[in-house]
Design a protein around this motif. Structure first.
Motif, PDB file in Angstrom:
ATOM      1  N   THR A   1       3.586  10.657  -9.164  1.00 23.18           N
ATOM      2  CA  THR A   1       2.365  10.542  -8.510  1.00 23.18           C
ATOM      3  C   THR A   1       2.523   9.337  -7.791  1.00 23.18           C
ATOM      4  O   THR A   1       3.035   8.204  -8.526  1.00 23.18           O
ATOM      5  CB  THR A   1       1.169  10.561  -9.295  1.00 23.18           C
ATOM      6  OG1 THR A   1       1.119  12.056  -9.904  1.00 23.18           O
ATOM      7  CG2 THR A   1       0.026  10.212  -8.839  1.00 23.18           C
ATOM      8  N   ILE A   2       1.970   9.018  -6.478  1.00 25.99           N
ATOM      9  CA  ILE A   2       1.832   7.646  -5.905  1.00 25.99           C
ATOM     10  C   ILE A   2       0.234   7.394  -6.229  1.00 25.99           C
ATOM     11  O   ILE A   2      -0.667   7.954  -5.897  1.00 25.99           O
ATOM     12  CB  ILE A   2       1.944   7.733  -4.399  1.00 25.99           C
ATOM     13  CG1 ILE A   2       3.499   8.272  -4.021  1.00 25.99           C
ATOM     14  CG2 ILE A   2       1.739   6.376  -3.497  1.00 25.99           C
ATOM     15  CD1 ILE A   2       3.992   8.231  -2.547  1.00 25.99           C
ATOM     16  N   ASP A   3       0.068   5.940  -6.765  1.00 27.46           N
ATOM     17  CA  ASP A   3      -0.993   5.323  -7.002  1.00 27.46           C
ATOM     18  C   ASP A   3      -1.129   4.055  -6.292  1.00 27.46           C
ATOM     19  O   ASP A   3      -0.507   3.146  -6.815  1.00 27.46           O
ATOM     20  CB  ASP A   3      -0.961   5.335  -8.661  1.00 27.46           C
ATOM     21  CG  ASP A   3      -2.531   4.731  -9.212  1.00 27.46           C
ATOM     22  OD1 ASP A   3      -3.057   3.857  -8.536  1.00 27.46           O
ATOM     23  OD2 ASP A   3      -2.964   5.296  -9.975  1.00 27.46           O
ATOM     24  N   ILE A   4      -1.937   3.823  -5.226  1.00 28.67           N
ATOM     25  CA  ILE A   4      -2.154   2.820  -4.543  1.00 28.67           C
ATOM     26  C   ILE A   4      -3.423   2.400  -4.616  1.00 28.67           C
ATOM     27  O   ILE A   4      -4.417   3.227  -4.239  1.00 28.67           O
ATOM     28  CB  ILE A   4      -1.673   3.256  -2.974  1.00 28.67           C
ATOM     29  CG1 ILE A   4      -0.139   3.492  -2.954  1.00 28.67           C
ATOM     30  CG2 ILE A   4      -1.685   1.886  -2.313  1.00 28.67           C
ATOM     31  CD1 ILE A   4       0.376   3.895  -1.760  1.00 28.67           C
ATOM     32  N   THR A   5      -3.972   1.082  -4.833  1.00 23.89           N
ATOM     33  CA  THR A   5      -4.999   0.355  -4.845  1.00 23.89           C
ATOM     34  C   THR A   5      -5.037  -0.445  -3.242  1.00 23.89           C
ATOM     35  O   THR A   5      -3.987  -1.194  -3.071  1.00 23.89           O
ATOM     36  CB  THR A   5      -5.534  -0.378  -6.052  1.00 23.89           C
ATOM     37  OG1 THR A   5      -5.522   0.238  -6.847  1.00 23.89           O
ATOM     38  CG2 THR A   5      -6.748  -1.091  -5.409  1.00 23.89           C
TER      39      THR A   5
END
Ligand SMILES: [Cu+2]
Length: 526
Positions: free
Chosen positions: A92-96
């Motif tokens: 999973t890509i998790d970007i803030t």
């Protein structure tokens, strides 16, 4: 046509200076702003790497004005550079993503992210470019699941705010995504060093003040009726200020490669509008993948293709093997004929492939060498793509037209309306046949989010072998032997089989001046 000027020479020189400062650890001040001679290219810069940990690639990204260019950029870990994201299928890509661009009206400086080519959900908080939008001061949190059966290869992320995509992407708001495991398709790649390459075409800011969006203003004034429509003697290879291309942020790079050594080049055309046609002097390329999907992911297709060059439209990717030579050689982009109303795309040198410096490691990251011992990513026994394709359940025709005088672009006579209902309703689990008709005198690049497609024919000529791609060049209209204009036509087999792809998303021309000018529409997969 795109008539934007490139960034000034001073901007390019500053970019070069910053790179040299960085390469020297910032300690050397005996630097010149003069253009560097071609024989003294800098080594190819390598962006920072964000690798997934325990199945998640997490990062904080900021949209802000890059003081070096006075243009919008990605700030990551205190530097204005777009990191490369590397992960495995199933991760999973998790970007803030925080928008720290200044409040503005022309343009509004809204921004968001698109995960180009990834087979993922178009619904928030994943790859949603319609409802997810951050105004200055706002923040978005992306959680983008990569399917376990996602093909291994190179993808990319970039901003996608309608009306402002051109300015943000041309300014460099784009980075690479590597989905690991290509060596499972091609074991011979496991021992090769690889180069991740982003090509960009920095251009000036559109004049948003004239009409309030990117469609006209100074571009129209500069164009001033200079269309070559109907002019058969135009020179598509003519020099132009607008055709400058950077390779990983610098004007020209040196890539270390020993004589006889094979390397995997993984290239993203992150230009907002410019085509490239890549070739290496004195040799053919061994193409292994296009648009993130290995060539053998299409049922019955050969695994590799030996080609003299590879045309990559804006947003397209290509992965190919090159071989070093004792005397060195050149990676170049050949001239591309984009049509009488298109921009000139002259031949340019992008990189010098040289044995010098090859003894040193090209990379300190895992991207420098594909580890042969990497744990095999999970792969289903019969991947979805390998299953027999169902017959198309629907047909659609998309006609691309434009008004060059006003810089307006249309699909089936309509410009993009954020409030409009989807122009096409498709059903999950099916395939469809789409015919894209280019009635204009310049090239366009058709792209659809979330899914890949294969090309059935180009201008009536059957296209073989099949390949899964997500961006395709659409030939421009030409005058037939009967004197009547014949539009360019590509027939595509659209693949809506993956159940993760449900919801409303978009398809558009990936020449982003055209997308900003209206050449985009919505589709809903139910
Ligand atoms: Cu276009």
């Amino acid at each position: 046509m795109v008539s934007l000027h490139t960034m000034g020479r001073a901007s390019i020189a500053i970019l070069t200076l910053l790179f040299v400062l960085e390469a020297c650890g910032g300690s050397s001040m005996s630097l010149s702003l003069a253009p560097k001679p071609a024989t003294d290219s800098s080594d190819l810069p390598e962006p920072p790497l964000v690798k997934s940990v325990s199945g998640v690639a997490q990062l904080d990204l900021i949209a802000a004005i890059d003081p070096a260019t006075n243009a919008p950029g990605f700030e990551y870990a205190g530097r204005f550079v777009a990191p490369t994201i590397e992960l495995s299928p199933g991760d999973t890509i998790d970007i803030t993503y925080k928008n720290e661009l200044p409040p503005s009206t022309t343009p509004s400086n809204m921004t968001n992210l698109h995960f180009h080519g990834i087979t993922t959900s178009p619904l928030a908080p994943a790859d949603d470019v319609i409802s997810m939008m951050a105004m200055p001061g706002q923040q978005l949190h992306y959680v983008v699941p990569i399917p376990a059966e996602e093909e291994p290869g190179i993808y990319w992320y970039h901003t996608h705010p309608h009306g402002q995509s051109n300015w943000q992407v041309t300014s460099g708001m784009a980075g690479a995504i590597i989905v690991d495991g290509i060596e499972m398709h091609f074991p011979f790649l496991a021992s090769l060093r690889q180069q991740v390459i982003l090509l960009r075409n920095p251009q000036d800011k559109p004049d948003y003040s004239t009409l309030g969006d990117a469609r006209a203003g100074a571009q129209r004034a500069r164009r001033g009726g200079s269309s070559d429509r109907g002019n058969t003697s135009y020179d598509p290879c003519r020099p132009s200020e607008d055709t400058h291309v950077t390779i990983n942020g610098i004007p020209e790079a040196r890539i270390g490669i020993q004589a006889g050594e094979k390397q995997l080049f993984r290239v993203v055309n992150a230009s907002a509008n410019r085509y490239v046609d890549l070739a290496v002097d004195g040799q053919d390329l061994t193409l292994v993948s296009q648009d993130g999907f290995p060539l053998d992911s299409y049922p019955g297709a050969p695994g590799t293709a030996v080609v003299p060059d590879v045309l990559i439209p804006p947003a397209g990717r290509a992965e190919f093997v090159v071989t070093g030579t004792a005397a060195g050689t050149l990676l170049r982009s050949k001239c591309v004929d984009t049509g009488p109303d298109g921009d000139p795309v002259p031949d340019i040198v992008l990189a010098r492939l040289s044995p010098q410096g090859a003894a040193a490691p090209l990379s300190t990251s895992s991207l420098g060498r594909l580890p042969a011992t990497r744990p095999a990513a999970k792969k289903p026994p019969v991947p979805l793509l390998a299953r027999a394709l169902p017959a198309p359940s629907a047909q659609h025709t998309l006609v691309f037209t434009e008004e060059t005088a006003t810089n307006q672009y249309f699909i089936n006579g309509a410009q993009y309306d954020p409030n409009a209902a989807p122009a096409i309703i498709a059903h999950s689990g099916t395939t469809e046949e789409w015919t894209v008709v280019n009635a204009t005198s310049e090239l366009h690049a058709f792209h659809i989010h979330q899914v890949h497609f294969s090309v059935e024919s180009i201008d009536g000529v059957a296209h073989s072998p099949g390949r899964w791609i997500d961006t395709v060049n659409v030939p421009y209209a030409k005058t037939g032997s009967n004197g009547i204009p014949q539009p360019g036509v590509v027939k595509l087999l659209m693949d809506f089989r993956n159940p993760i792809v449900r919801g409303i998303f978009v398809y558009h021309c990936h020449l982003l001046e055209h997308e900003d000018g209206g050449m985009m529409a919505k589709i809903e997969v139910q």
